[in-house]
Scaffold this motif. Structure first.
Motif, mmCIF file in Angstrom:
data_model
loop_
_atom_site.group_PDB
_atom_site.id
_atom_site.type_symbol
_atom_site.label_atom_id
_atom_site.label_comp_id
_atom_site.label_asym_id
_atom_site.label_seq_id
_atom_site.Cartn_x
_atom_site.Cartn_y
_atom_site.Cartn_z
ATOM 1 N N PRO A 75 -13.814 10.498 -64.589
ATOM 2 C CA PRO A 75 -13.834 11.054 -63.219
ATOM 3 C C PRO A 75 -14.694 12.307 -63.134
ATOM 4 C CG PRO A 75 -11.595 10.529 -63.914
ATOM 5 C CD PRO A 75 -12.459 10.429 -65.137
ATOM 6 N N VAL A 76 -15.444 12.421 -62.064
ATOM 7 C CA VAL A 76 -16.305 13.581 -61.825
ATOM 8 C C VAL A 76 -15.914 14.204 -60.490
ATOM 9 C CG1 VAL A 76 -18.677 14.362 -61.451
ATOM 10 C CG2 VAL A 76 -18.208 12.567 -63.142
ATOM 11 N N GLU A 77 -15.624 15.498 -60.500
ATOM 12 C CA GLU A 77 -15.298 16.201 -59.253
ATOM 13 C C GLU A 77 -16.589 16.497 -58.484
ATOM 14 O OE1 GLU A 77 -12.399 16.434 -58.085
ATOM 15 O OE2 GLU A 77 -11.237 15.899 -59.867
ATOM 16 N N GLY A 78 -16.431 16.678 -57.183
ATOM 17 C CA GLY A 78 -17.592 16.874 -56.323
ATOM 18 C C GLY A 78 -18.121 15.554 -55.804
ATOM 19 N N THR A 79 -17.273 14.525 -55.854
ATOM 20 C CA THR A 79 -17.632 13.177 -55.396
ATOM 21 C C THR A 79 -16.585 12.684 -54.402
ATOM 22 O OG1 THR A 79 -16.398 12.133 -57.199
ATOM 23 C CG2 THR A 79 -18.700 12.694 -57.626
ATOM 24 N N MET A 80 -16.630 11.396 -54.101
ATOM 25 C CA MET A 80 -15.639 10.803 -53.211
ATOM 26 C C MET A 80 -14.221 11.036 -53.727
ATOM 27 S SD MET A 80 -15.080 6.798 -52.135
ATOM 28 C CE MET A 80 -16.709 6.521 -51.466
ATOM 29 N N LEU A 81 -14.044 11.067 -55.034
ATOM 30 C CA LEU A 81 -12.720 11.304 -55.613
ATOM 31 C C LEU A 81 -12.114 12.600 -55.077
ATOM 32 C CD1 LEU A 81 -13.443 10.560 -59.402
ATOM 33 C CD2 LEU A 81 -12.405 9.017 -57.749
ATOM 34 N N THR A 82 -12.904 13.664 -55.078
ATOM 35 C CA THR A 82 -12.420 14.975 -54.649
ATOM 36 C C THR A 82 -12.045 14.966 -53.184
ATOM 37 O OG1 THR A 82 -13.941 15.964 -56.249
ATOM 38 C CG2 THR A 82 -12.975 17.432 -54.603
ATOM 39 N N VAL A 83 -12.892 14.366 -52.362
ATOM 40 C CA VAL A 83 -12.657 14.351 -50.915
ATOM 41 C C VAL A 83 -11.384 13.573 -50.589
ATOM 42 C CG1 VAL A 83 -13.573 13.514 -48.724
ATOM 43 C CG2 VAL A 83 -15.079 14.680 -50.326
ATOM 44 N N ILE A 84 -11.185 12.431 -51.234
ATOM 45 C CA ILE A 84 -9.972 11.642 -51.002
ATOM 46 C C ILE A 84 -8.742 12.434 -51.442
ATOM 47 C CG2 ILE A 84 -8.690 9.590 -51.733
ATOM 48 C CD1 ILE A 84 -11.352 8.108 -51.901
ATOM 49 N N ARG A 85 -8.829 13.043 -52.623
ATOM 50 C CA ARG A 85 -7.682 13.807 -53.144
ATOM 51 C C ARG A 85 -7.316 14.972 -52.227
ATOM 52 N NH1 ARG A 85 -7.820 18.296 -55.839
ATOM 53 N NH2 ARG A 85 -9.963 18.038 -56.597
ATOM 54 N N GLU A 86 -8.297 15.726 -51.762
ATOM 55 C CA GLU A 86 -8.002 16.897 -50.939
ATOM 56 C C GLU A 86 -7.488 16.500 -49.556
ATOM 57 O OE1 GLU A 86 -11.442 19.455 -51.189
ATOM 58 O OE2 GLU A 86 -10.901 20.109 -53.225
ATOM 59 N N MET A 87 -7.954 15.376 -49.035
ATOM 60 C CA MET A 87 -7.392 14.884 -47.778
ATOM 61 C C MET A 87 -5.939 14.445 -47.980
ATOM 62 S SD MET A 87 -8.609 11.768 -45.281
ATOM 63 C CE MET A 87 -7.646 11.378 -43.803
ATOM 64 N N ALA A 88 -5.690 13.749 -49.091
ATOM 65 C CA ALA A 88 -4.327 13.289 -49.388
ATOM 66 C C ALA A 88 -3.370 14.468 -49.534
ATOM 67 C CB ALA A 88 -4.327 12.443 -50.657
ATOM 68 N N GLU A 89 -3.824 15.523 -50.202
ATOM 69 C CA GLU A 89 -2.977 16.718 -50.369
ATOM 70 C C GLU A 89 -2.665 17.351 -49.020
ATOM 71 O OE1 GLU A 89 -5.327 19.050 -53.007
ATOM 72 O OE2 GLU A 89 -4.711 17.949 -54.817
ATOM 73 N N HIS A 90 -3.669 17.402 -48.154
ATOM 74 C CA HIS A 90 -3.442 17.968 -46.812
ATOM 75 C C HIS A 90 -2.420 17.146 -46.030
ATOM 76 C CE1 HIS A 90 -4.174 19.498 -42.774
ATOM 77 N NE2 HIS A 90 -4.359 18.232 -42.394
ATOM 78 N N ILE A 91 -2.575 15.838 -46.045
ATOM 79 C CA ILE A 91 -1.669 14.971 -45.291
ATOM 80 C C ILE A 91 -0.249 15.078 -45.838
ATOM 81 C CG2 ILE A 91 -1.084 12.526 -44.922
ATOM 82 C CD1 ILE A 91 -4.026 12.005 -44.396
ATOM 83 N N TYR A 92 -0.126 15.075 -47.166
ATOM 84 C CA TYR A 92 1.208 15.140 -47.759
ATOM 85 C C TYR A 92 1.888 16.493 -47.466
ATOM 86 C CZ TYR A 92 4.982 14.823 -51.161
ATOM 87 O OH TYR A 92 6.220 14.792 -51.763
ATOM 88 N N ASN A 93 1.107 17.566 -47.480
ATOM 89 C CA ASN A 93 1.671 18.900 -47.255
ATOM 90 C C ASN A 93 1.864 19.238 -45.780
ATOM 91 O OD1 ASN A 93 1.726 19.476 -50.029
ATOM 92 N ND2 ASN A 93 -0.392 20.207 -50.016
ATOM 93 N N SER A 94 1.279 18.443 -44.889
ATOM 94 C CA SER A 94 1.288 18.803 -43.461
ATOM 95 C C SER A 94 1.985 17.801 -42.562
ATOM 96 C CB SER A 94 -0.170 18.969 -42.971
ATOM 97 O OG SER A 94 -0.883 19.873 -43.758
#
Length: 601
Positions: free
Chosen positions: A132-151
């Motif tokens: 896995p490499v950060e700064g790719t689609m992986l990061t964007v999906i993860r950060e959106m998921a964290e926002h949705i779960y926390n909000s």
């Protein structure tokens, strides 16, 4: 309930999910050219937009809304997984596979249930990628998921929750520039990450516009932009972007990943043992699939030529692209020199499928022909494969000319024509598809002549007009050792095959003016047969001059050498090439066949 503004959506059912996905997919398809343009990681081959568009297009083309959220999620997961293309496409599909797998048997889901499954699906994406490499689609999906779960508990409905995620996505996307040096160097965001953001933008646009009917009727039009700025690229370590689907995989995920990493990089392994989808970049797709023959049933393969994609995006020699199929028997050096885009036909031994010349080389094919109890079958290139190629080429070239094997021998020409019409309409580029009424070496000569004409500066329309003349000037005569393979392949009736075997007849096969295979002549040994071929060629040369010729054989180099000597005596020229014919042609000609293809001036 439907996913529109004007009312709270406190539970999401299958129809909501379906229409949201389609809205995002349409937005993604519209922006595929832009995504292609900024594609510099992991390889600058300019096809991320095309790959993501192909991945989501499958849902638009094949699925219909269902009331059950779980059923719809499962269907989207399977459709995207089976049709995913490229590194970004498989990661995207794996996200939806995780979303589906982490959803209970619900006809509708609450915001909390959705947030839980969204967060859990992230692990599926990271686990699928070998490195896995950060700064790719992986990061964007993860950060959106964290926002949705926390909000999720801050919002009363899905609409507002999705809209709130947009600022997080934009910030995450912009930060990809600073997380990957190659992105910062080229001053672009990650193309795969932007593709995911564009997908969510489409959903948010849909929420705000409220109109399902308008979305269903609307035809997505790809942006057509002039590519005036090119981006630098690191060297291509591997040539083929290779993918496959293995059903009932008998090799566990860890071992499969280890095997794939022995052959290349950018390894992604998605799905489950029932349907295992993988991706990697490699120089040896044929050797890889030979290794994986016993891993399970290989029901799909793809091996896109990243060198050719990179050249289309960054090093185009001419304004018009040339496309053909793998029955065009030209040597690799000429295909590379003229940047010809060659799509492979499909070959199957039983349930295992291969790509002509790419994941199955001629030598491997003839070995399998002797070993396998299943007689191989060939299949045309499907329309979606052409759609993906033409979408990519239309992003970079002014026009495209495709020249294919006879439509009397395959449905490939028809598939190509339908795809060309669709993409030409969507992207406003001229795409002409030509039925060569030939195959193998004679198709190769036509394609070579067209490529040389483009090199000389002739226009699209001039090349198309001249191609019709060149088609009339080619000829191929095939000395077949036995009719057995033509009978088994359905090209010759069993009665004729039986008579030929009884009389020890060796046929000469050719093509008529319509492109149908015909028994042109016969002899009682292959040597006599080959002498007759040369006799017909000498007679045909009366009053004509041969422009060039190709010698072809099916694991019969001795016969090819004899033809080469005779043709050089006749023409005072060496052949364009001596080619071991493509496996697809070998399915019908059979081991030992040898032929000469020529074009008159």
């Amino acid at each position: 309930m439907t996913l529109t503004a004007g009312g709270s959506l406190v539970e999401m059912d299958g129809r909501n999910l379906y229409y949201a996905f389609v809205a995002g997919a349409r937005k993604l398809i519209e922006h595929q050219v832009e995504l292609n343009k900024i594609n510099v990681f992991p390889v600058n081959d300019g096809d991320t937009g095309t790959n993501l568009a192909a991945t989501v297009r499958s849902v638009i083309d094949s699925l219909h809304p269902h009331r059950s959220y779980k059923i719809t999620a499962d269907r989207i997961a399977e459709a995207t997984l089976m049709n995913a293309r490229g590194n970004s496409g498989i990661i995207f599909a794996q996200f939806f596979y995780g979303l589906s797998h982490e959803t209970g048997e619900f006809k509708s889901v609450t915001i909390k249930q959705f947030a839980d499954s969204f967060r859990k699906s992230v692990s599926y994406v990271y686990e699928a990628v070998a490195k896995p490499v950060e700064g790719t689609m992986l990061t964007v999906i993860r950060e959106m998921a964290e926002h949705i779960y926390n909000s999720w508990n801050k919002f009363g409905d899905f609409n507002q929750l999705m809209i709130s995620s947009y600022e997080v996505l934009k910030k995450s996307l912009q930060e990809t520039k600073t997380k990957l040096a190659i992105l910062e160097k080229n001053n672009v965001v990650d193309a795969g990450a932007k593709g995911f953001v564009v997908f969510i933008e489409g959903i948010i646009d849909f929420i705000r516009k409220r109109n399902i009917k308008e979305m269903i009727i609307a035809k997505p039009l790809a942006e057509s932009v002039l590519l005036t700025e090119e981006y630098g690229a690191d060297s291509l370590n591997f040539r083929y972007c290779t993918e496959a689907v293995i059903r009932n995989c008998r090799t566990d995920k860890v071992l499969l990943t280890e095997i794939l990493e022995q052959y290349g990089d950018s390894v992604v392994v998605a799905g489950s043992d029932q349907i295992r989808r993988f991706h990697l970049h490699t120089n040896s797709p044929a050797e890889l699939f030979n290794k994986l023959r016993k891993a399970g049933t290989i029901t799909f393969q793809k091996a896109d030529d990243m060198l050719r994609h990179y050249q289309a995006a960054n090093e185009r020699k001419w304004k018009t692209a040339v496309v053909t199929d793998s029955t065009c028997d030209l040597p690799e050096e000429l295909v590379d020199r003229y940047q010809i885009h060659m799509l492979p036909l499909n070959i199957s031994f039983g349930q295992n499928q291969y790509l002509d010349k790419v994941t199955l080389h001629p030598a491997q094919f003839y070995s399998l022909l002797d070993e396998s109890s299943d007689y191989p079958k060939s299949a045309q290139i499907n329309e979606n494969t052409f759609i993906n190629l033409y979408s990519h080429l239309a992003s970079h070239y002014e026009s495209v000319i495709a020249i294919h094997l006879s439509d009397k021998l395959s449905g490939t020409y028809f598939s190509s024509s339908k795809a060309a019409e669709k993409i030409s309409r969507e992207m406003g580029k001229q795409i002409t598809v030509i039925d060569s009424r030939n195959l193998s070496g004679s198709l190769g000569l036509i394609v070579l002549k067209a490529a040389k004409a483009i090199e000389e500066g002739l226009s699209h329309d001039e090349v198309v007009a001249l191609t019709q003349k060149w088609i009339k000037n080619v000829r191929i005569l095939v000395s077949v050792r036995t009719l057995k393979y033509l009978v088994r392949g359905g090209r010759v009736s069993r009665v004729k095959g039986w008579i030929a075997r009884i009389l020890n007849i060796n046929p000469i096969v050719s093509l008529d003016n319509e492109g149908k295979s015909i028994l042109f002549d016969k002899a009682f040994s292959q040597k006599a047969n080959m002498k007759k071929v040369m006799k017909h060629i000498r007679e045909g040369c009366s009053g004509k001059k041969i422009w060039n010729y190709i010698v072809l054989h099916a694991n019969n180099s001795e016969a090819a050498d004899w033809y080469s000597i005779q043709m050089e005596k006749l023409t005072s020229m060496k052949p364009v090439s001596v080619v071991n014919i493509s496996p697809v042609v070998g399915v019908h000609a059979g081991t030992g066949a040898a032929s000469v293809a020529l074009m008159y001036e």
